[in-house]
Design a protein around this motif. Structure first.
Motif, PDB file in Angstrom:
ATOM      1  N   THR A   1       0.841  -1.191   0.000  1.00 42.82           N
ATOM      2  CA  THR A   1       0.000   0.000   0.000  1.00 42.82           C
ATOM      3  C   THR A   1       0.881   1.247   0.000  1.00 42.82           C
ATOM      4  O   THR A   1       2.046   1.199   0.408  1.00 42.82           O
ATOM      5  CB  THR A   1      -0.907   0.024   1.230  1.00 42.82           C
ATOM      6  OG1 THR A   1      -0.097  -0.063   2.411  1.00 42.82           O
ATOM      7  CG2 THR A   1      -1.882  -1.140   1.209  1.00 42.82           C
ATOM      8  N   ASP A   2       0.319   2.351  -0.467  1.00 42.48           N
ATOM      9  CA  ASP A   2       1.089   3.594  -0.471  1.00 42.48           C
ATOM     10  C   ASP A   2       1.039   4.256   0.897  1.00 42.48           C
ATOM     11  O   ASP A   2       0.558   3.670   1.881  1.00 42.48           O
ATOM     12  CB  ASP A   2       0.576   4.538  -1.562  1.00 42.48           C
ATOM     13  CG  ASP A   2      -0.900   4.905  -1.384  1.00 42.48           C
ATOM     14  OD1 ASP A   2      -1.436   4.711  -0.262  1.00 42.48           O
ATOM     15  OD2 ASP A   2      -1.514   5.387  -2.345  1.00 42.48           O
ATOM     16  N   ALA A   3       1.529   5.487   0.988  1.00 38.88           N
ATOM     17  CA  ALA A   3       1.600   6.189   2.270  1.00 38.88           C
ATOM     18  C   ALA A   3       0.228   6.414   2.883  1.00 38.88           C
ATOM     19  O   ALA A   3       0.094   6.554   4.103  1.00 38.88           O
ATOM     20  CB  ALA A   3       2.308   7.531   2.086  1.00 38.88           C
TER      21      ALA A   3
ATOM     22  N   LYS B   1      -2.921   7.872  13.302  1.00 38.50           N
ATOM     23  CA  LYS B   1      -2.800   7.981  11.847  1.00 38.50           C
ATOM     24  C   LYS B   1      -2.859   9.437  11.404  1.00 38.50           C
ATOM     25  O   LYS B   1      -2.081   9.883  10.553  1.00 38.50           O
ATOM     26  CB  LYS B   1      -3.916   7.191  11.161  1.00 38.50           C
ATOM     27  CG  LYS B   1      -3.736   5.688  11.215  1.00 38.50           C
ATOM     28  CD  LYS B   1      -4.858   4.986  10.461  1.00 38.50           C
ATOM     29  CE  LYS B   1      -4.665   3.473  10.448  1.00 38.50           C
ATOM     30  NZ  LYS B   1      -5.750   2.793   9.718  1.00 38.50           N
ATOM     31  N   LEU B   2      -3.769  10.180  11.969  1.00 41.80           N
ATOM     32  CA  LEU B   2      -3.901  11.588  11.600  1.00 41.80           C
ATOM     33  C   LEU B   2      -2.677  12.387  12.019  1.00 41.80           C
ATOM     34  O   LEU B   2      -2.205  13.253  11.272  1.00 41.80           O
ATOM     35  CB  LEU B   2      -5.171  12.176  12.231  1.00 41.80           C
ATOM     36  CG  LEU B   2      -6.497  11.682  11.625  1.00 41.80           C
ATOM     37  CD1 LEU B   2      -7.675  12.092  12.495  1.00 41.80           C
ATOM     38  CD2 LEU B   2      -6.676  12.237  10.218  1.00 41.80           C
ATOM     39  N   ASN B   3      -2.167  12.069  13.211  1.00 46.54           N
ATOM     40  CA  ASN B   3      -0.953  12.760  13.661  1.00 46.54           C
ATOM     41  C   ASN B   3       0.237  12.413  12.761  1.00 46.54           C
ATOM     42  O   ASN B   3       1.048  13.284  12.425  1.00 46.54           O
ATOM     43  CB  ASN B   3      -0.640  12.389  15.113  1.00 46.54           C
ATOM     44  CG  ASN B   3      -1.636  12.991  16.093  1.00 46.54           C
ATOM     45  OD1 ASN B   3      -2.276  14.004  15.788  1.00 46.54           O
ATOM     46  ND2 ASN B   3      -1.790  12.371  17.251  1.00 46.54           N
ATOM     47  N   TYR B   4       0.322  11.116  12.412  1.00 46.17           N
ATOM     48  CA  TYR B   4       1.414  10.680  11.517  1.00 46.17           C
ATOM     49  C   TYR B   4       1.254  11.332  10.145  1.00 46.17           C
ATOM     50  O   TYR B   4       2.225  11.794   9.541  1.00 46.17           O
ATOM     51  CB  TYR B   4       1.396   9.160  11.383  1.00 46.17           C
ATOM     52  CG  TYR B   4       2.471   8.612  10.470  1.00 46.17           C
ATOM     53  CD1 TYR B   4       3.792   8.573  10.870  1.00 46.17           C
ATOM     54  CD2 TYR B   4       2.150   8.134   9.203  1.00 46.17           C
ATOM     55  CE1 TYR B   4       4.793   8.080  10.040  1.00 46.17           C
ATOM     56  CE2 TYR B   4       3.133   7.630   8.356  1.00 46.17           C
ATOM     57  CZ  TYR B   4       4.454   7.598   8.784  1.00 46.17           C
ATOM     58  OH  TYR B   4       5.431   7.120   7.962  1.00 46.17           O
ATOM     59  N   ALA B   5      -0.013  11.369   9.664  1.00 47.39           N
ATOM     60  CA  ALA B   5      -0.278  12.010   8.371  1.00 47.39           C
ATOM     61  C   ALA B   5       0.064  13.501   8.433  1.00 47.39           C
ATOM     62  O   ALA B   5       0.618  14.057   7.484  1.00 47.39           O
ATOM     63  CB  ALA B   5      -1.737  11.822   7.989  1.00 47.39           C
ATOM     64  N   GLN B   6      -0.246  14.129   9.570  1.00 41.76           N
ATOM     65  CA  GLN B   6       0.060  15.541   9.725  1.00 41.76           C
ATOM     66  C   GLN B   6       1.569  15.767   9.755  1.00 41.76           C
ATOM     67  O   GLN B   6       2.092  16.698   9.121  1.00 41.76           O
ATOM     68  CB  GLN B   6      -0.572  16.083  11.012  1.00 41.76           C
ATOM     69  CG  GLN B   6      -0.471  17.595  11.175  1.00 41.76           C
ATOM     70  CD  GLN B   6      -1.273  18.340  10.121  1.00 41.76           C
ATOM     71  OE1 GLN B   6      -2.488  18.178  10.028  1.00 41.76           O
ATOM     72  NE2 GLN B   6      -0.607  19.146   9.302  1.00 41.76           N
ATOM     73  N   GLN B   7       2.272  14.875  10.470  1.00 42.07           N
ATOM     74  CA  GLN B   7       3.731  14.976  10.516  1.00 42.07           C
ATOM     75  C   GLN B   7       4.330  14.780   9.122  1.00 42.07           C
ATOM     76  O   GLN B   7       5.247  15.504   8.709  1.00 42.07           O
ATOM     77  CB  GLN B   7       4.301  13.935  11.478  1.00 42.07           C
ATOM     78  CG  GLN B   7       3.984  14.200  12.942  1.00 42.07           C
ATOM     79  CD  GLN B   7       4.456  13.065  13.830  1.00 42.07           C
ATOM     80  OE1 GLN B   7       5.093  12.127  13.363  1.00 42.07           O
ATOM     81  NE2 GLN B   7       4.110  13.140  15.112  1.00 42.07           N
ATOM     82  N   THR B   8       3.794  13.762   8.433  1.00 39.56           N
ATOM     83  CA  THR B   8       4.281  13.486   7.077  1.00 39.56           C
ATOM     84  C   THR B   8       4.013  14.672   6.158  1.00 39.56           C
ATOM     85  O   THR B   8       4.876  15.079   5.376  1.00 39.56           O
ATOM     86  CB  THR B   8       3.613  12.228   6.514  1.00 39.56           C
ATOM     87  OG1 THR B   8       3.846  11.123   7.383  1.00 39.56           O
ATOM     88  CG2 THR B   8       4.137  11.906   5.128  1.00 39.56           C
ATOM     89  N   LEU B   9       2.806  15.214   6.265  1.00 38.53           N
ATOM     90  CA  LEU B   9       2.446  16.352   5.423  1.00 38.53           C
ATOM     91  C   LEU B   9       3.327  17.563   5.728  1.00 38.53           C
ATOM     92  O   LEU B   9       3.775  18.266   4.825  1.00 38.53           O
ATOM     93  CB  LEU B   9       0.967  16.703   5.631  1.00 38.53           C
ATOM     94  CG  LEU B   9       0.392  17.782   4.708  1.00 38.53           C
ATOM     95  CD1 LEU B   9       0.467  17.343   3.259  1.00 38.53           C
ATOM     96  CD2 LEU B   9      -1.050  18.104   5.091  1.00 38.53           C
TER      97      LEU B   9
END
Length: 938
Positions: free
Chosen positions: A150-152, A363-371
């Motif tokens: 799967t992707d990011a 997940k949202l925190n990780y997505a926010q960090q990634t973003l």
């Protein structure tokens, strides 16, 4: 009268078959090397050109880190001179149940089409065409299943993962079957490719754009004009897309921030719903508590009444009140049961929801960090030689260019030696026919008729020899090279073309070598009086030589040695001819064997001595704690012998005559003292150890040569984000394949203005075999914490293909050189014997034994051959060094050390030929008629 002349001419041929055939062989060898090396490279290139033209291979390929959106496409299509532009998708997958990585492409319509080997291209969405090599394991009509990471965002790119095989194809972009490039799946090394309909991809963005240009349609992909125009178009596209990275990043952040915000809102709504439900339950419980309080109050009132008036227990009011209390208790019990059920159910729901909320929050925190950590995308604008999967193109190009480079040197040198000996042979032929020429002239034949004899002899022998060489050069050598590389490429069998220019040159060189000297010598000879021509030319007189002036040495020499020394200098032209002929053969043999060692030895030197790691495992960005733990467990597994953390980065630099983008591997060790366990940095000249310093980088030797820099100079390179950095060259290290830059953390921080993060691990396996390396690489690639694996076996296999092809060429050259040596010595020995037959007859009359007569003349050949061998070493060494400079491609450097056998084998070959010819001379001199010595030469 004319018939008599022609009989005499043909008799001169039939009476000297040895000389006639030796000229044929000399011209055939020279023409074969000249034509064969000249045509093989172009034949390979034309084969490739026709493939690219037939399937409309892309001139430029564009890809972006985050795909290509509508704005990107509009920008790309503003480029001038576009003929076709086609967008597509791709995804790296693994054949289910294996570690075979397969890149699945969307089927193209116009650009970079595929050659159908068997079956057909897919029409339905559930159909697939596999690369021809994969057809060995998956039959037509069978079903093949794939798995993909799967992707990011946790999403998959392919709609389906099961397909029916309907055809086998070859790509016009991926030419190699050995090194297809890196992959993000399987073992990290691409093993095959496939094509499906574009509807099978779920991506909202195209992943690649392929472009062809009008002004490149009829250009050879191997020409400098093609390269220059490709660079011009790439520069224009680079300029057009200059502002797109920031816009793309802004759009992506805006889009994904909106999704993250929506996710946060959904989580908040879920929390609010849970709170509202909890409030409802609390309210229901409060109602039950209130009802219980009311019942308790009512019971208290009844108890108070009964305490005051016990006889009222059976009154209607008391009885009614008790009934109401019982009814209320029953209702309360029922409500409590219902409440408890709801409370239990809600508790379970709340527990699950809380877990889900926690996970979603993570997940949202990780997505926010990634973003937040997202950087501007990089748009890769690649020419045909640089595109993803172009390793095969580069290898094929390397082999063709290497052979073309050989054609500029080897055949010229070889042909010159062959022509020189042919000149001597024909000159001696004219001299031998002196009396016969005088007789013809005395009989009334003109000078033209007499010269015709020699020119005809030269024309016939040189034309036959040249024709044989031309035919074999056009056919045999290209087929030899094709046989060497054909199994490793999907390129069609080599196309054989006729090249009239080189054919004409070979014929003219043959005529110049065999006809001109005969014509010139005969013309000068015929200037003499007829009476003089009817008498043999008197032998050359002897004279004192320089060696005689050194009386101490001269007096100690034996009689036979003195004669040998005098005769060597007495016949200076033959002396120089023998030395040069032998030295030319030795030089060619030396260079051939030295090049064999240089080509085959570099792989062992690179991966046996200098590089001692098997894998580079790169980590995924924003690595989670769990992913990091899994990666560390694998790094410390039983299959890993040792490993160390490094900062790994792929950089680039446009360099070389073709101005191609060179990929550079930059390695920054986290612990400098550990680097030597995996990579030995040594000075090319003396192999002394090089230490990393705080004031610059260590550059691999080939990159330094390509950039024309030395220690202390400054170079400018581009990092993985296409940002330029200036680096000072602190030292240059020995390295034969690929480009490397090594530096310590201090200098990296200084040059790049950021810390060198430990984003990769250099790994040495306990078992470094190809099979086990792929197995271990596959284990790493399965981990979510791994972004990629670089294997040394890929590069090693790529080099082996080049080595195999060039080895075949060098072996052919060695065989030609060996035959040339034999013919040269045969001709020169023949000339020597024929020229001095009366002298040999005389010494035989004087009582010399047969062996003494042989050694009387052959000792000169031995001495001159020895001198020729040593001179040949000098020529061979110079030729070897020149070839090392011009043959290797931009990312490869051959081993420059000379192999000991390069000295031994040529000397042994010349010795063997000399000994064999010694027996021939001995047998010939046994039959010498001693009465020839009594013939007058006045």
């Amino acid at each position: 009268m004319k018939s008599t002349l022609w009989r005499n001419i043909f008799k001169s041929i039939t009476g000297s078959w040895g000389r006639f055939f030796s000229i044929i062989v000399l011209m055939a060898l020279g023409s074969f090397a000249l034509v064969g090396l000249y045509v093989t490279g172009p034949d390979m290139q034309k084969t490739g050109e026709h493939l690219f033209s037939q399937y409309n291979a892309a001139n430029i390929t564009i890809s972006g880190d985050y795909g290509l959106d509508k704005h990107d496409r509009n920008t790309i299509e503003k480029a001038k001179g576009i003929k076709n532009v086609e967008y597509g998708y791709l995804k790296d997958t693994v054949v289910k149940g294996t570690k075979t990585s397969v890149r699945i492409f969307s089927k193209p319509n116009k650009v970079s089409k595929y050659q159908v080997v068997k079956g057909r291209l897919p029409k339905k969405d559930n159909e697939i065409a596999l690369s021809n090599k994969l057809g060995q394991k998956h039959k037509l009509g069978s079903t093949v299943n794939f798995t993909e990471k799967t992707d990011a965002n946790g999403e998959k790119v392919l709609r389906r993962h099961s397909y029916k095989v309907v055809g086998y194809v070859n790509s016009s972009e991926i030419l190699s079957q050995i090194n297809l490039g890196q992959s993000t799946a399987g073992s990290g090394e691409l093993k095959g490719y496939a094509i499906v309909n574009g509807k099978n991809f779920t991506s909202n963005y195209y992943m690649t754009a392929r472009l062809t240009f009008k002004n490149m349609k009829n250009l050879s992909a191997y020409s400098q004009k093609y390269v220059d125009r490709a660079q011009k178009h790439r520069n224009e596209l680079d300029s057009l897309l200059k502002n797109n990275p920031q816009k793309r990043l802004t759009n992506i952040k805006k889009q994904y921030q909106s999704k993250i915000n929506q996710g946060n809102v959904q989580v908040k709504n879920t929390e609010n719903k849970l709170a509202a439900k909890q409030q409802q339950l609390n309210s229901a419980r409060q109602k039950i508590q209130n009802a219980k309080q009311q019942v308790a109050t009512k019971q208290h009132q009844i108890n108070a009444q009964l305490q005051q008036n016990p006889q009222a227990e059976f009154s209607a009011q008391i009885v009614q009140g008790k009934a109401q209390i019982e009814q209320a208790n029953a209702q309360i019990k029922q409500q409590e049961q219902q409440y408890q059920k709801q409370a239990n159910r809600f508790a379970e729901q709340k527990k699950k929801a809380a877990s889900q909320i926690k996970e979603n929050r993570q997940k949202l925190n990780y997505a926010q960090q990634t973003l937040n950590s997202l950087e501007k995308p990089v748009y890769s604008i690649d020419t045909q030689q640089e595109a993803n999967g172009s390793e095969g193109y580069q290898i094929y190009d390397t082999v063709s260019r290497a052979i073309t480079s050989l054609a500029k040197v080897f055949p010229v040198f070889l042909y010159f030696v062959a022509a020189l000996v042919t000149l001597a042979t024909m000159t001696r032929f004219v001299e031998e026919e002196r009396i016969d020429s005088g007789t013809l002239k005395a009989l009334g034949y003109s000078d033209y008729d007499v010269i015709k004899k020699f020119t005809f002899y030269g024309i016939i022998s040189s034309t036959i020899g040249s024709a044989i060489g031309i035919i074999l050069g056009h056919t045999l050598l290209p087929e030899i090279v094709n046989h060497a590389y054909s199994t490793g490429f999907t390129v069609p069998p080599i196309e054989l073309h006729f090249y009239p220019t080189i054919t004409l040159i070979a014929l003219l060189l043959g005529l110049i070598s065999a006809v001109i000297p005969a014509w010139w010598t005969a013309k000068n000879q015929l200037r003499e009086k007829t009476a003089d021509l009817l008498v043999s030319e008197p032998p050359k007189g002897g004279s004192r030589i320089l060696l005689e002036r050194f009386t101490l040495l001269w007096n100690k020499m034996s009689f036979s040695h003195k004669i040998t020394a005098r005769n060597i200098f007495r016949y200076k032209k033959r002396m120089l001819m023998t030395i040069f002929g032998v030295s030319g053969s030795v030089a060619l043999l030396f260079t051939g064997f030295a090049m064999l060692h240089s080509i085959s030895g570099m792989n062992q030197r690179q991966f046996g001595d200098l590089i001692n790691y098997d894998l580079i495992v790169t980590k995924s960005p924003n690595l989670k704690s769990k992913q990091n733990d899994e990666l560390n467990d694998e790094l410390h597994s039983s299959g890993v012998k040792k490993q160390t953390s490094v900062h790994y980065e792929e950089m680039s630099k446009v360099a070389g005559n073709d101005k191609r983008r060179q990929t550079i591997t930059a390695i920054v060790p986290q612990k400098e003292n550990k680097l030597a366990d995996y990579v030995k940095l040594e000075k090319p000249s003396n192999h002394r150890k090089i230490n990393l310093k705080n004031n610059g980088v260590v550059v691999s030797q080939k990159l330094a040569k390509l950039l024309k820099v030395k220690k202390g100079d400054t170079i400018t390179i581009q990092d993985s984000k296409n940002k330029s950095h200036k680096l000072k060259v602190a030292d240059i290290t020995e390295m034969y394949m690929s480009h490397f830059i090594f530096m310590n953390k201090t200098y990296y921080h200084k040059a790049f203005e950021k810390k060198a993060t430990a984003n990769a691990n250099v790994v040495t396996l306990r078992n470094g075999s190809t099979t086990n390396t792929e197995k271990e690489a596959n284990k790493f690639m399965k981990l979510d914490g791994t972004s990629g694996v670089v294997q040394n076996t890929s590069l090693s296999n790529q080099i082996n293909t080049i080595v195999s092809s060039l080895n075949q060429v060098m072996i052919t050259i060695i065989i030609v050189a060996a035959l040339l040596a034999a013919v040269i010595l045969y001709n020169l020995t023949n000339i020597n014997v024929a020229e001095r037959i009366r002298e040999l007859s005389t010494i035989k009359v004087l009582g010399f034994y047969n062996n003494e007569v042989t050694m009387y003349i052959y000792r000169e050949t031995i001495v001159l051959s020895i001198l020729g061998i040593f001179v040949g070493y000098g020529f061979g060494y110079a030729l070897h060094q020149y070839l090392l400079a011009v043959i290797p491609p931009d990312n490869i450097m051959f081993d420059s050390t000379s192999w000991s056998m390069s000295f031994i084998i040529p000397a042994a070959a010349i010795t063997i030929v000399t000994v064999i010819l010694g027996f021939f001379v001995n047998n010939r001199l046994r039959s010498v008629n001693m009465l020839d010595a009594l013939q007058s030469v006045d």
